[in-house]
Design an enzyme around this catalytic site. Structure first.
Site, short mmCIF file in Angstrom:
data_model
loop_
_atom_site.label_atom_id
_atom_site.label_comp_id
_atom_site.label_asym_id
_atom_site.label_seq_id
_atom_site.Cartn_x
_atom_site.Cartn_y
_atom_site.Cartn_z
N TYR A 172 44.86 34.05 42.56
CA TYR A 172 45.19 32.66 43.15
C TYR A 172 44.65 31.61 42.28
CZ TYR A 172 43.03 36.11 46.52
OH TYR A 172 42.89 37.46 47.46
N TRP A 186 42.82 30.38 47.33
CA TRP A 186 43.47 31.45 48.33
C TRP A 186 44.03 31.13 49.54
CZ3 TRP A 186 37.94 33.20 46.82
CH2 TRP A 186 37.10 32.70 47.47
N GLY A 191 43.11 38.39 50.85
CA GLY A 191 41.63 38.89 50.85
C GLY A 191 40.51 37.86 50.30
N GLU A 232 42.11 47.33 44.60
CA GLU A 232 43.00 46.98 43.73
C GLU A 232 42.66 47.79 42.46
OE1 GLU A 232 42.09 44.27 45.54
OE2 GLU A 232 43.92 43.58 46.34
N ASP A 281 55.37 24.79 42.33
CA ASP A 281 55.01 26.00 42.79
C ASP A 281 56.26 27.02 42.63
OD1 ASP A 281 53.50 27.81 44.14
OD2 ASP A 281 52.41 26.27 45.11
C1 LIG Z 1 51.71 33.61 39.14
C2 LIG Z 1 50.79 33.91 40.65
C3 LIG Z 1 50.35 33.07 41.08
C4 LIG Z 1 49.77 33.40 42.65
N1 LIG Z 1 49.22 32.18 43.00
C5 LIG Z 1 48.51 32.44 44.51
C6 LIG Z 1 47.74 31.34 45.04
O1 LIG Z 1 47.61 30.34 44.43
N2 LIG Z 1 47.42 31.74 46.27
C7 LIG Z 1 47.71 32.84 46.90
O2 LIG Z 1 47.22 32.88 47.88
N3 LIG Z 1 48.23 33.72 46.25
C8 LIG Z 1 48.85 33.41 45.16
N4 LIG Z 1 49.63 34.47 44.61
C9 LIG Z 1 49.95 35.77 45.24
C10 LIG Z 1 48.94 36.93 45.30
O3 LIG Z 1 48.14 37.08 44.29
C11 LIG Z 1 49.21 38.16 46.16
O4 LIG Z 1 49.55 37.70 47.41
C12 LIG Z 1 48.24 38.96 45.95
O5 LIG Z 1 48.70 40.09 46.71
C13 LIG Z 1 46.90 38.60 46.75
O6 LIG Z 1 46.09 39.83 46.90
P1 LIG Z 1 45.34 40.02 48.36
O7 LIG Z 1 46.02 40.66 49.26
O8 LIG Z 1 44.12 40.93 47.54
O9 LIG Z 1 44.48 38.88 48.69
C14 LIG Z 1 49.97 34.31 43.22
C15 LIG Z 1 50.73 35.26 42.69
C16 LIG Z 1 51.33 35.15 41.42
C17 LIG Z 1 52.08 36.35 40.56
MN LIG Z 2 43.33 42.77 48.16
#
Ligand SMILES: Cc1cc2nc3c(=O)[nH]c(=O)nc-3n(C[C@H](O)[C@H](O)[C@H](O)COP(=O)(O)O)c2cc1C
Ligand SMILES: [Mn+2]
Length: 481
Positions: A172, A186, A191, A232, A281
């Protein structure tokens, strides 16, 4: 498998997949502009190492995962589908028929014992401990001219469920507000946000640790759409083929990867919000400023000579396309455990993952395409899918031209478009309301009489087998000339 980001970078250099930039380049727009050029140079361009970011002593690496070849190297496989097959096997191990058969399963059993992370006491990421540390000496990028500030773009954000202690890792972005505070972007569906929601209900602070520049496999894992409640690091251990080494943080009750180059320890308060953004973005547009939780830094731990790993997002294709491609291939077999009729799946770069999802199916009964759409809209992060195109299994979902041709010829818009409504990605600016909007499924399969189509479906044009063989012979001669 690389146990350190520097090993990956050195290997990329040896394989001529890395460009070193020795001259001073500014983290203010310039590094991002060079990275954008690399991403747009075909096939993802080279990985980049900026050895002298202007005004900082720490090198900056970008676009390291930004090609299919480098993504495979990072995950230690020759094709991403190899991983898909291994995961498939892991979940449906064949019943051994004898001792020889059983022995063949041994590697699989070994892989399982690698899943659990292990805690070490001495870690590179804690060579230096700075309790009064700040973000000021990190070469954090300003990516695009209208960005609200500098953003940490590739952080691994570690939190624990305050009630169950279950770990989550997500990527995030974090906007730098000052040397000791950042935004914590986030999205509400993710998560980290869920852990924060629970902490707020309990009126408690949530400990947060942010790992930067860890062993490459973990950078991928933090972006992977792991189902809620699944660590993870299980995926990390499976991919790394060894137990991931973790170390206890100095000021918060969390563990971080020992391999990280830099760790930011801190917390997020209940109830606190601050304006975050705008930010150029991965939609290719600036996301609107909005209120998000605030990360407070309590301690910086780091190596003596860290490398700052970052990425930029913007108009596709960018590096995140390849991280998403890895998830597409790795999670396909997992999705097929719930929806086995799915044959293949593709997220084209232009669709930014969830704006356009193409799925081929083994159609078995009337209305089947619609069943698949609804399954996706209810499945993990596939729920964000805005347009889902369903084709028959003889269509190559990776060939977007073929899919466009099939959609044009196979779809009667009045009959074949399924409209619905539900949660959409926080970054969807087309929806009237934040995170809630419309969805469209396009059934581009051949329609059956049992679905009300009583005319004759036309046959796809192809020459005879004999004429095809002859053509191949003649063509290879013409081409060989
Ligand atoms: C470069 C990059 C930046 C990201 N930035 C965000 C962000 O700012 N906020 C967000 O919610 N997800 C962001 N994501 C997507 C999350 O990392 C992705 O949905 C991840 O599966 C979230 O994990 P979680 O399910 O454990 O929350 C980004 C992904 C990438 C590859
Ligand atoms: Mn997760």
């Amino acid at each position: 498998m690389y146990s350190d980001l520097n090993d990956f970078i050195t290997d990329l250099d040896r394989r001529k997949l890395l460009a070193r930039i020795g001259e001073p380049v500014s983290p203010d727009l310039e590094i991002a502009a060079v990275t954008d050029r690399a991403c747009k140079s075909g096939g993802g361009g080279p990985a980049l190492l900026f050895e002298n970011p202007a005004g900082f002593s720490m090198p900056v690496a970008s676009n390291v995962f930004g090609s299919l070849e480098r993504m495979c190297l990072a995950l230690g496989v020759s094709t991403l589908d190899d991983l898909g097959r291994e995961i498939e096997q892991l979940m449906t191990p064949p019943m051994p028929k004898g001792i020889m058969d059983a022995l063949k399963l041994m590697p699989l059993v070994n892989r399982l014992s690698d899943l659990m992370p292990k805690t070490v006491s001495d870690a590179p990421c804690q060579e230096i401990v700075q309790r009064d540390g700040t973000l000021d000496d990190l070469p954090i990028l300003t990516c695009w001219p209208q960005d609200g500030g500098r953003f940490i773009t590739l952080p691994l954000v570690f939190t624990k469920d305050p009630e169950t202690g279950m770990r989550n890792i997500g990527t995030y972005r974090m906007q730098v507000f000052d040397g000791r505070t950042t935004g914590m972007h986030w999205h509400r569906h993710k998560g980290g946000a869920q852990h924060h929601r629970i902490a707020e209900r309990l009126g408690k602070r949530l400990d947060v640790a942010v790992a930067l520049s860890p062993e490459p496999v973990l950078t991928y894992c933090a972006t992977a759409p792991m189902p809620e409640g699944l660590d993870e690091l299980l995926l990390g251990g499976f991919l790394a083929r060894r137990r991931i080494e973790m170390v206890k943080c100095v000021t918060v009750d969390l563990e971080v990867p020992a391999s990280a180059h830099i760790v930011l320890e801190g917390y997020v308060e209940p109830g606190e919000r601050r304006r975050e953004g705008p930010f150029g973005d991965h939609t290719g547009f600036y996301s609107q400023p909005d209120d998000y939780p605030v990360f407070h830094l309590t301690c910086v731990t780091r190596r003596k000579k860290p490398t700052y790993l970052t990425t930029i997002v913007g108009i596709p294709p960018m590096e995140d396309y390849y991280l998403g491609l890895a998830s597409e291939r790795i999670f396909l077999p997992l999705i097929r455990k719930t929806v086995p009729e799915i044959v293949d799946m593709h997220f084209p770069a232009e669709g930014i993952f969830h704006n356009l999802v193409i799925i081929s199916i083994d159609k078995r009964y009337p209305g089947h395409a619609r069943k698949i759409m609804h399954a996706c809209w209810g499945l993990g992060q596939l729920m964000f899918s805005k347009a889902i195109v369903i084709v028959d299994k003889d269509v190559n979902v990776h060939d977007v031209s073929e899919v466009a041709w099939i959609v044009g010829t196979h779809v009667d818009p009045l009959r074949d478009v399924q409209m619905t409504k539900g949660p959409v990605d926080d970054l969807d600016d087309a929806a009237d309301l934040p995170a809630y909007g419309g969805k469209m499924g396009i059934d581009a399969t051949r329609k059956w009489a049992s679905e009300g189509y009583t005319r004759t479906w036309p046959a796809r044009i192809a020459t005879s087998e004999a004429a095809g063989r002859k053509a191949a012979e003649i063509w290879s001669r013409i081409k060989g000339r």
